[in-house]
Structure formats: C-alpha cells, structure tokens
Design an enzyme around this catalytic site. Sequence first.
Site, short mmCIF file in Angstrom:
data_model
loop_
_atom_site.label_atom_id
_atom_site.label_comp_id
_atom_site.label_asym_id
_atom_site.label_seq_id
_atom_site.Cartn_x
_atom_site.Cartn_y
_atom_site.Cartn_z
CB SER A 36 48.68 31.39 28.49
OG SER A 36 47.89 31.81 29.23
CG PHE A 82 39.20 30.23 38.17
CD1 PHE A 82 38.62 28.84 38.21
CD2 PHE A 82 39.40 30.92 39.30
CE1 PHE A 82 37.96 28.25 39.21
CE2 PHE A 82 38.87 30.26 40.69
CZ PHE A 82 38.01 29.15 40.26
CE LYS A 86 47.99 34.17 39.32
NZ LYS A 86 47.89 33.61 40.34
CB SER A 126 41.24 40.69 42.48
OG SER A 126 42.22 41.05 43.11
CE1 TYR A 150 44.85 42.02 39.90
CE2 TYR A 150 44.50 40.67 37.75
CZ TYR A 150 44.33 40.60 39.21
OH TYR A 150 43.69 39.73 39.80
CE LYS A 154 40.76 39.39 38.06
NZ LYS A 154 40.32 37.99 37.52
CE1 TYR A 178 40.18 34.27 42.53
CE2 TYR A 178 38.24 34.09 44.04
CZ TYR A 178 38.82 33.76 42.93
OH TYR A 178 38.19 33.04 41.75
CG PHE A 179 41.07 40.02 50.69
CD1 PHE A 179 39.84 39.72 50.25
CD2 PHE A 179 41.44 41.20 51.05
CE1 PHE A 179 38.69 40.97 50.46
CE2 PHE A 179 40.61 42.30 51.16
CZ PHE A 179 39.42 42.21 50.87
CG ASN A 200 51.45 37.35 43.67
OD1 ASN A 200 50.89 36.44 42.78
ND2 ASN A 200 51.36 38.53 43.74
NE ARG A 293 54.75 44.88 44.55
CZ ARG A 293 54.49 43.71 44.63
NH1 ARG A 293 54.76 42.76 43.93
NH2 ARG A 293 53.26 43.46 45.40
N GLY A 295 52.47 51.36 43.37
CA GLY A 295 51.30 50.81 43.38
C GLY A 295 50.73 49.76 44.62
#
Length: 337
Positions: A36, A82, A86, A126, A150, A154, A178-179, A200, A293, A295
Amino acid sequence: MSKTILVTGGAGFIGTHTCIKLIESGFDVLVLDNFSNSSPESLKRAESITGHSIPFIEGDINDAALLDEIFAQHAIDVVIHFAGLKSVGESVQQPLRYYHNNVSGTLVLCDAMQRAGVKNLVFSSSATVYGDPASLPIGEDFPTSAINPYGRSKLMIEELLADLYRADPEWNIALLRYFNPVGAHPSGLIGEDPAGIPNNLMPYIAQVAVGRRAHLTVFGGDYPTPDGTGVRDYIHVMDLAAGHVQALLWLEHRRGIKAFNLGTGQGYSVLDMLKAFEQACGKSLPYQLAERRPGDVASCYADPQLAAKELNWRAELDVQAMCADAWRWQSENPDGY
Ligand code: WQD
C-alpha cells in the site's frame, strides 16, 4: 541452520534496508507486504544488492487465514513487525484507518504468532510515543504520551504487547523507538520513496534538490532552539537496520519485553539539515519560513545509552553520510521506484 525472520512491511523504506542487513548477517528473510505504501521493485533491488533472493508474500497483516498459512508453511523464528501506516497528518484525518491497520493488524498478527508458538517479536515503534518531552536527551524511562492517532497507535501497541508478556512470559519482545530515519543504502539503488507530497523533512528537501518541488517550507522559525527551527535526532537508515540485527541477537538470550531508543543522541535543526544537504548536492536550496506545524515539538533527541549497553549498538554514520546517501538515491531515481 540459519534463522528465518518474517518481516512484515519488509518492502518499505526501513524494511528493505533491514532485510539487506539481515541477509548480510546470515538470516533468511520472508517478507509480507500489502504494497500500500511500497513496491516489489524495492525488494528486487535489495536482491541485486545482496545477491540473495528475498521471497515475499503480498498480503495484509489483518488477514488471519493468510498469517496461519505463512506460519504453517515456514519455520519462522522471529517476526520483525514494520507494517503500519505512519503519516502523522493523515492519522488526524483518518483515525479509524490508523487504528484498524496499526492496532488491529498487530492484534491479528500476535494471535497468529501465538497459535503458531512463535513468540519472538521486534516491534517498529517511534520516538513519537514520548510526546513533548519535559527535558532532553530522552531516556526510555521517560513518561509516554501521544498527541495524534499515529502516535497513539504506536503507544497502544507497546502497551498491548506489555500486557501480552505479563500474561505469557514466554514472549520475547523488543520495542525499537526510532527517532528520525533518513538516508539510503550507499548503492543509491534503494531509498525513501514516499507516495504523494512528502510529510517528512528529508525526502522533501531531496525532492527540492532534484527539481520536483520549488522550495522547502520551514515550519516555524521561532522555536526555543539555536536557530529557531525544529531540532530532531536524524539517524541513518543503515544504522537503524543494524539496530534490528542487534535486537534479534538480544532476543536470542533474553526473556522479556524492553524498549530501546534508536537514535544518535545528537540533535540537528531544520536549517542544519538543509545546509548539510546543500553541501551533499552542491546546490543552493530555496526555502520559505512559515508558521509552526500543529503537533510539532521544538526539540527531540535520544539518550542512546541503553541500546549501546544492552544491544551493543551505536549509530555510526554522520549527517554528511545521511545527506550524501539520500542525494545519491534521489538523483539517480528522481521519480522514486
Ligand atoms: C522534522 C522537522 C518539522 C517537513 C515524524 C513522526 C515520526 C516519524 C518521523 C514515522 C520538524 C520540519 C518537516 C517540512 C519542515 N515518522 N519540517 N518542513 O515530525 O519529527 O517525526 O516523522 O515513523 O514518528 O512523528 O519528522 O521529518 O516530519 O519533521 O520544516 O516540509 O522538520 O517541523 O521540525 P517528525 P518530520
């Protein structure tokens, strides 16, 4: 006899890079992906990089019957999970899709693992589970909170896995927080290829550099940071992939569940990353300052000591390598796969 790792979402950005490191470390890999947000092409290229086949099954982690078939037909030792949606922004617009895909999908996967007696799991978590940290650097013992669906998905998954372990201590679970994963395999054959307009920073900068976007919009120049722009802990995806191999080795001689920060411990601002990318691509990249932005937090970077101590893992690649490798991928694949 080499161990077989089922990699859900293995055709994605971090998944493909991790499959390469797994194969180079002597593991056999089987990928499950619904494509996807990825394509089989990334796996074909990973095969040419490693010289090994990467068998894959096209399907969804919510498909219990398919999962039962996979566990019946393959002797899976560990699952690296994984598969998940995201995008922070998209999760705000489509929360149910995120909970169905990320949370329910993980529940269906754990049910199938339990039925098959496979209880070794590495979960792709995350740093977003830390919300807006009260201080820096961030340790694994920091309070967790979520500020978008999101991040909440997690966090919910981390908590349901902790409940699963408490109910059945035979489970062995590594939660890898993960950073900010960036960069690409040094071959330039695989890399980050987000669908649509990149959410991102780094893929957006790379697309400006290759001429697909007119300029970068910098979200906020008035943060309490050295240059006013947001600070993050960017980590090379190859370092991140190596962290997954170390987590597999950790699972081999441990029982239990534990969270690990996978970051460098170093924070860089948006403008730092833009300048580093200009050096990598040899061009001046235009940007416009805009409002913050919603958040976003001002600063976020890891205390990576626990992973160093218990996983024997440290990030080794610097920002210059992150930008040089990302640029090689983008300039050689201007439209992605
Ligand atoms: C980094 C910085 C932005 C885009 C998110 C998720 C996290 C993980 C990584 C999945 C911030 C600024 C960005 C742009 C900008 N995702 N920025 N202009 O938000 O730290 O983390 O992505 O695993 O879980 O929360 O990453 O790259 O979106 O933003 O100025 O066009 O770049 O404000 O300061 P983020 P990001």
